[in-house]
Design a protein around this motif. Structure first.
Motif, PDB file in Angstrom:
ATOM      1  N   THR A 547      -2.544  17.225   2.485  1.00  0.00           N
ATOM      2  CA  THR A 547      -1.969  17.796   3.703  1.00  0.00           C
ATOM      3  C   THR A 547      -0.452  17.918   3.636  1.00  0.00           C
ATOM      4  OG1 THR A 547      -1.943  17.604   6.114  1.00  0.00           O
ATOM      5  CG2 THR A 547      -1.739  15.560   4.877  1.00  0.00           C
ATOM      6  N   GLN A 586      -5.914  24.423   1.261  1.00  0.00           N
ATOM      7  CA  GLN A 586      -5.034  25.575   1.451  1.00  0.00           C
ATOM      8  C   GLN A 586      -5.388  26.616   0.401  1.00  0.00           C
ATOM      9  OE1 GLN A 586      -2.200  27.094  -0.405  1.00  0.00           O
ATOM     10  NE2 GLN A 586      -2.196  28.624   1.236  1.00  0.00           N
ATOM     11  N   ARG A 615      -6.625  25.563   5.777  1.00  0.00           N
ATOM     12  CA  ARG A 615      -5.578  26.581   5.724  1.00  0.00           C
ATOM     13  C   ARG A 615      -6.052  27.755   4.862  1.00  0.00           C
ATOM     14  NH1 ARG A 615      -1.019  22.504   3.679  1.00  0.00           N
ATOM     15  NH2 ARG A 615      -2.892  21.550   2.738  1.00  0.00           N
ATOM     16  N   THR A 617      -6.505  31.773   4.345  1.00  0.00           N
ATOM     17  CA  THR A 617      -5.962  33.068   4.764  1.00  0.00           C
ATOM     18  C   THR A 617      -6.155  34.112   3.669  1.00  0.00           C
ATOM     19  OG1 THR A 617      -3.780  32.360   3.994  1.00  0.00           O
ATOM     20  CG2 THR A 617      -4.193  32.210   6.354  1.00  0.00           C
TER      21      THR A 617
END
Length: 661
Positions: A547, A586, A615, A617
């Motif tokens: 994190t 991520q 996370r 995207t």
């Protein structure tokens, strides 16, 4: 003496016709004589990589060849005691000389035993005030990339009171002396004596000395020697002198700025003495007295050389021999020799240690094991085409390794095993594990060919590759497997390791790109394999990013392909190993083509952790699998500007492997 005619190998370098054309372009006549006194320009002539080849050529390559310490341990020495101990050892060693080794007492010998490679680290390895000495019977020795200097005793210009050579050898065989600098020693710089055989002397510099390079000291006619691309400057005699050599082949040497002390006899270039048979080709003599000469009992054939501001003898008589009856070689045009030899002779920064698999080392792991712990200078492990069924582990103590396949294509060289996670866990299943920092793998295929459909096991993970080191690069590599093909990890959760994958191929079905390392995959093909389902064939990624790390996985300028049905594959899910809450995936996939197999809602939960807390995207993807949907986060233009390859890889040290391309 055994007849030396050998099977010819394919000729490296330019073809004879190309050389002939280049010779004409550089202003040479049909016989190689210069049309003008000044050397022609050679700015457009580019040398090939063979100038740094790590295998002996010429006579040293015949009758079994010269491999030095290949197959032995690699050691790095910084002092006389260590150098002397390893050089004299019975077992083979590759001995790297780092920095300056000062020898005491002044002029002392370092005895070199058989099966040794002594090589300078970078271009700064040197031996000062001492001699490397090969006793009778010594064989299979390589001495490369060193400076050996300064055992000269003031007032002893003729070397009559000392015998402090740079290298001296008596009755040895199979020796390669390459890319060294010899200067300002007592007596001779290089003495190859008393029936030594199968010797090659290439790309060395001989300077600031009287007696540069002598061969012979015998009435027998046995020595076979190749002498090429050496630079003799500021020397007086023996450039070289060859006494009773069976075959002396000299080509592309540069003799320049000879010591001018008015001596009418003992200032000279090359001398074919006794019953020597000498061939000189495409060499360059600049301001030299007696460029080449021969005793009446010797033979000397010269062709293609250039003489500039020379005087005295240029003897040519007898038939000598035909070098190509023994080996193939590349001839550079004589006009190109000064520029080439000035640039490429002597120690070179790019010459290092290359360990060959197979041959010197039977397996990839054997070559890795030979690399010294705490390795501070890059070592290349060159893997010949073939399939290597073995597991390979590069431990943390062995950094700076380049693992390179030597085939034309990455599929030519395959490292493969078939262990599933049922035996040793996911880590134990990996065909290759890299725990060291600064490791590069190029032009290779890594595979775990465990057949997940053939055996019922509790765990089907079967890794082709696992990394935990930092600054790992894969170029033109392939990773083959099914579940958990490629794991890029770090030693522990809050330690950031970086991996860069470029121009490569990765295939699998379940979580086949996963781990917590910051990983960039650029200009690559990722294949999502079908497991036969019409609804869920698997997940491409399973990141477990710490994190505290803003950068996890970046897949950019790549192409995802699939043989799975439309709408049956996920881009990824968040992996929290052992339920670790601080592992927050991520993943950014940008500027990448997506196939129809990708689901319109491509991210899913895992082990009770919601994908929406991760996370995940995308940015400017395209193709049939890139359609907009409600459950598909898109990165903004502003954020995309800070999520680049550079940002992911730079860390605190500015690492930028992508910039070199």
């Amino acid at each position: 003496m055994t007849h030396l005619r050998s099977k010819r190998l394919p000729r490296p370098g330019v073809a004879l016709a190309a050389v002939a054309g280049l010779v004409a372009a550089l202003g040479l006549g049909a016989t190689g004589e210069a049309r003008a006194a000044e050397p022609a320009r050679v700015a457009t002539y580019t040398p090939d990589a063979s100038r740094w080849a790590d295998r002996a050529h010429g006579f040293a390559s015949l009758a079994g060849g010269t491999t030095g310490g290949a197959g032995g341990k690699v050691v790095t020495v910084t002092d006389q005691a260590s150098l002397a101990r390893y050089a004299a050892a019975e077992e083979p060693y590759v001995i790297r000389v780092a920095g300056t080794v000062a020898v005491e007492p002044f002029g002392s010998d370092i005895v070199v035993a058989s099966n040794k490679t002594i090589i300078g680290v970078g271009d700064t390895g040197e031996i000062v005030h001492g001699e490397l000495h090969l006793n009778p019977g010594t064989h299979n020795v390589i001495i490369r990339n060193l400076t050996i200097r300064d055992s000269y005793v003031e007032g002893d210009w003729d070397g009559k009171t000392t015998d402090f050579d740079a290298i001296q050898m008596d009755a040895v065989h199979h020796v390669w002396i390459d890319h060294n600098r010899f200067t300002h020693m007592g007596d001779g710089l290089l003495d190859i004596r008393k029936d030594s055989q199968y010797v090659t002397v290439s790309y060395n510099q001989f300077s600031d000395h009287n007696k540069a390079f002598g061969i012979g000291w015998t009435n027998n006619v046995q020595t076979q020697i190749t002498i090429d691309h050496n630079w003799f400057t500021g020397t007086k005699q023996r450039n070289p002198s060859a006494d009773n050599c069976a075959y002396a082949h000299l080509y592309n040497n540069y003799v320049s700025a000879q010591v001018a002390d008015g001596d009418p006899v003992w200032t000279y270039g090359n001398w074919s003495r006794g019953r020597t048979k000498m061939v000189i080709e495409n060499s360059y003599y600049d301001r030299v007295q007696h460029p080449y000469q021969a005793d009446a009992t010797a033979e000397l054939v010269e062709r293609g050389s250039i003489l500039r501001k020379t005087s005295g003898r240029t003897d040519e008589w007898g038939a000598a021999f035909t070098p190509r009856d023994f080996y193939d070689y590349r001839l550079d045009p004589a006009a190109a020799v000064p520029a080439l030899v000035k640039k490429f002779s002597g120690p070179q920064q790019r010459i290092g240690v290359t360990l060959h698999v197979p041959g010197a080392y039977p397996t990839v792991q054997a070559a890795v094991d030979a690399v010294p712990d705490g390795n501070g200078v890059p070592v290349t492990i060159a893997v010949a085409p073939g399939t290597y069924r073995e597991k390979v582990f590069i431990p943390a103590a062995k950094p700076k390794i380049l693992l390179r396949g030597t085939g034309h294509h990455r599929s030519d060289t395959v490292i493969v095993f078939d262990t599933p996670a049922e035996y040793g866990g996911s880590t134990g299943s990996a065909t290759v594990r890299i725990a060291a920092n600064d490791v590069t793998a190029r032009n290779l295929t890594f595979s775990n060919d465990f057949d997940e459909a053939s055996v019922e096991l509790k765990g089907e993970q079967a890794l082709a590759m696992k990394t935990t080191g930092d600054r790992i690069v894969f170029e033109d590599a392939a990773f083959l497997g099914n579940q958990d093909t490629l794991m890029t990890d770090s030693p522990k959760l809050n330690v950031i390791s970086r991996v860069y994958v470029r121009d490569s191929y990765i295939e699998g079905d379940v979580d086949f790109i996963y781990g917590r390392a910051t990983t960039v995959i650029e200009r690559s093909v990722i294949k999502a394999l079908s497991r036969g389902s019409t609804t869920n064939n698997g997940w491409i990624t399973a990141a477990s990013t710490w994190t505290g790390n803003p950068y996890g996985f970046l897949i950019t300028r790549s192409k995802i392909v699939s043989d799975a049905p439309a709408g049956s594959f996920h881009l990824g899910r968040p992996w929290h190993p052992g339920g670790e809450p601080n592992a927050v995936a991520q993943v950014l996939i940008r500027d990448t083509r997506l196939p129809a197999a990708i689901k319109s809602s491509p991210w899913t939960d895992m082990s009770g952790f919601s994908w929406k807390d991760a996370r995940f995207t995308e940015y400017q993807n395209y193709g049939p699998g890139a359609a907009e949907s409600q459950d598909r986060p898109r990165m903004s233009d502003e954020d995309a500007r800070s999520h680049t390859v550079t940002a992911y890889l730079a860390g605190t040290d500015g690492w930028a492997p992508h910039v070199r391309h």
